[in-house]
Design an enzyme around this catalytic site. Structure first.
Site, PDB file in Angstrom:
ATOM      1  N   ASP A 155     -78.209 -93.057 -10.188  1.00  0.00           N
ATOM      2  CA  ASP A 155     -77.728 -94.032  -9.216  1.00  0.00           C
ATOM      3  C   ASP A 155     -76.236 -93.880  -8.957  1.00  0.00           C
ATOM      4  O   ASP A 155     -75.744 -94.287  -7.912  1.00  0.00           O
ATOM      5  CB  ASP A 155     -78.045 -95.447  -9.697  1.00  0.00           C
ATOM      6  CG  ASP A 155     -79.525 -95.757  -9.571  1.00  0.00           C
ATOM      7  OD1 ASP A 155     -79.911 -96.360  -8.558  1.00  0.00           O
ATOM      8  OD2 ASP A 155     -80.294 -95.384 -10.478  1.00  0.00           O
ATOM      9  N   ASN A 205     -78.175 -94.334 -14.697  1.00  0.00           N
ATOM     10  CA  ASN A 205     -79.563 -94.290 -14.228  1.00  0.00           C
ATOM     11  C   ASN A 205     -80.313 -95.463 -14.837  1.00  0.00           C
ATOM     12  O   ASN A 205     -79.780 -96.201 -15.668  1.00  0.00           O
ATOM     13  CB  ASN A 205     -80.223 -92.959 -14.598  1.00  0.00           C
ATOM     14  CG  ASN A 205     -81.527 -92.730 -13.856  1.00  0.00           C
ATOM     15  OD1 ASN A 205     -81.571 -92.827 -12.628  1.00  0.00           O
ATOM     16  ND2 ASN A 205     -82.599 -92.464 -14.572  1.00  0.00           N
ATOM     17  N   LYS A 206     -81.562 -95.622 -14.437  1.00  0.00           N
ATOM     18  CA  LYS A 206     -82.358 -96.754 -14.905  1.00  0.00           C
ATOM     19  C   LYS A 206     -82.299 -96.869 -16.422  1.00  0.00           C
ATOM     20  O   LYS A 206     -82.380 -95.866 -17.139  1.00  0.00           O
ATOM     21  CB  LYS A 206     -83.808 -96.583 -14.440  1.00  0.00           C
ATOM     22  CG  LYS A 206     -84.694 -97.773 -14.763  1.00  0.00           C
ATOM     23  CD  LYS A 206     -84.255 -99.008 -14.006  1.00  0.00           C
ATOM     24  CE  LYS A 206     -85.125-100.212 -14.364  1.00  0.00           C
ATOM     25  NZ  LYS A 206     -84.661-101.426 -13.689  1.00  0.00           N
TER      26      LYS A 206
END
Length: 381
Positions: free
Chosen positions: A253, A263-264
């Protein structure tokens, strides 16, 4: 073990519902979204007639994923311009809808800059609105092209690191066509391996707390006839220990200037496991996700999600747009506080390579990323 086996041939090709599109019905232009909160139970589209509706869709995760958020932000600015709303106000609201994913602001500012430049030149708001829409459509097309190039470059890197094919790839969150103008980022690489007969197994992390892996990646893998198996996030360690993972592929992201990857949440533990077990940990993301203005991982704002996403279970087919917090099935005592970051940060020393449409960087260094961005961003609007 119950899992999904690969399917080949014409019958395995999915009939795609676009994740986002611009339409111009008689009553006026709209942005149409595939509501990802309703998947996999049903495919429902949302029609956004103004930027505020699009902001709500972004915040509720009806539309999500870094590249797609950039496209959505650009279309949101164009929508405000075409419908005669305050463009700068719409742009600011859209850009702040989710703080971690840098692509959202990139897309918004690109369409906003196109609007401003044309308005300064012509003084005509209609021509300026057309310029904003042209910029949004160009971004959409460029992302599709970038997706194809990332898939090609990512597969070439796998061939280099792991000669012989038969890849068992572990992925996290959702990085397919649902987050892109094309076929995605990390998922697109796995899909390319599948199409060339080189994918042995796609291991799909369920991805807490909103189950983007279980609901969305498994959905996309099934529609493409890929061999995949779903696992709980905390089962990944035993999978590595059993020698069942050849590579980890994730998206991003935001990538800071030093190569830190947001990121997640759950990505960082996978990077640690991969390093311990000598498994390549590869990040696949377009160059628009690299943010040279963010110096390091500590400078990345990590979005905190509502606690009820952890303390309650909500069926995916239940509408979430405009819904009150909660309303699901409690899985924790009433009043329990939850730590629920949407993302975590993986330091560059744990990343084997970052694959972009312009090329791969390995080892991941600030100098290498700066050079990549210098080559890929010759034009400034």
């Amino acid at each position: 073990m119950a899992d999904q086996y690969a399917q080949y041939g014409e019958d395995s090709k999915p009939t795609e519902t676009p994740a986002i599109r611009w339409e111009e019905p008689p009553e006026g232009p709209v942005v149409v979204l595939l509501d990802q909160t309703r998947l996999p139970a049903e495919e429902v589209e949302l029609v956004c007639t103004d930027a505020s509706a699009l902001v709500e869709a972004i915040r509720s995760l009806a539309v999500r994923g870094a590249p797609l958020l950039g496209i959505a932000g650009a279309y949101g600015v164009a929508l405000a311009a075409v419908r005669g709303f305050d463009v700068d106000d719409a742009a600011n609201t859209l850009a702040g809808a989710r703080p971690t994913a840098v692509n959202l602001a990139v897309g918004v500012r690109r369409a906003q800059a196109a609007y401003r430049a044309e308005y300064a030149r012509s003084g005509d708001p209609e021509q300026a609105a057309t310029a904003a829409l042209t910029a949004a459509r160009a971004l959409h097309e460029e992302d599709a092209e970038a997706s194809a190039r990332m898939a090609e470059r990512g597969l070439a890197l796998l061939d280099e690191l792991l000669p012989g094919g038969g890849y068992r790839i572990l992925t996290h969150c959702n990085t397919g066509a649902l987050v892109s103008g094309g076929e995605g980022t990390a998922f697109a690489v796995a899909l390319a391996a599948h199409r060339t007969g080189q994918l042995r197994r796609l291991w799909v992390d369920e991805t807490r707390p909103l189950l983007q892996g279980a609901r969305l990646t498994a959905y996309e893998a099934a529609r493409n006839g890929m061999a995949y198996t779903l696992l709980t996030d905390n089962a990944a360690g035993s999978l590595f220990a059993a020698g069942e993972v050849d590579a980890v592929l994730i998206g991003a992201d935001r990538i800071a200037a030093d190569g830190s990857v947001a990121n997640k949440v759950g990505s960082y533990p996978l990077a640690v496991l991969a390093r311990y077990h000598h498994v390549p940990f590869i990040v696949v993301a377009p160059t628009t996700t690299i943010d040279l203005d963010t110096p390091d991982g500590a400078s990345i704002e990590v979005e905190q999600r509502p606690g009820h996403e952890v303390t309650e279970l909500t069926a995916p087919q239940v509408p979430t747009m405009g819904a009150e917090a909660g309303g699901g099935i409690p899985v924790a005592p009433l009043g329990t506080q939850a730590y629920n970051p949407a993302f975590d940060i993986t330091p560059p020393e744990l990343v084997t390579a970052i694959v972009t449409e312009e090329g791969a960087v390995s080892p991941v260094t600030a100098e290498a990323l700066a050079g990549l961005c210098a080559r890929s961003r010759p034009v400034s609007t």
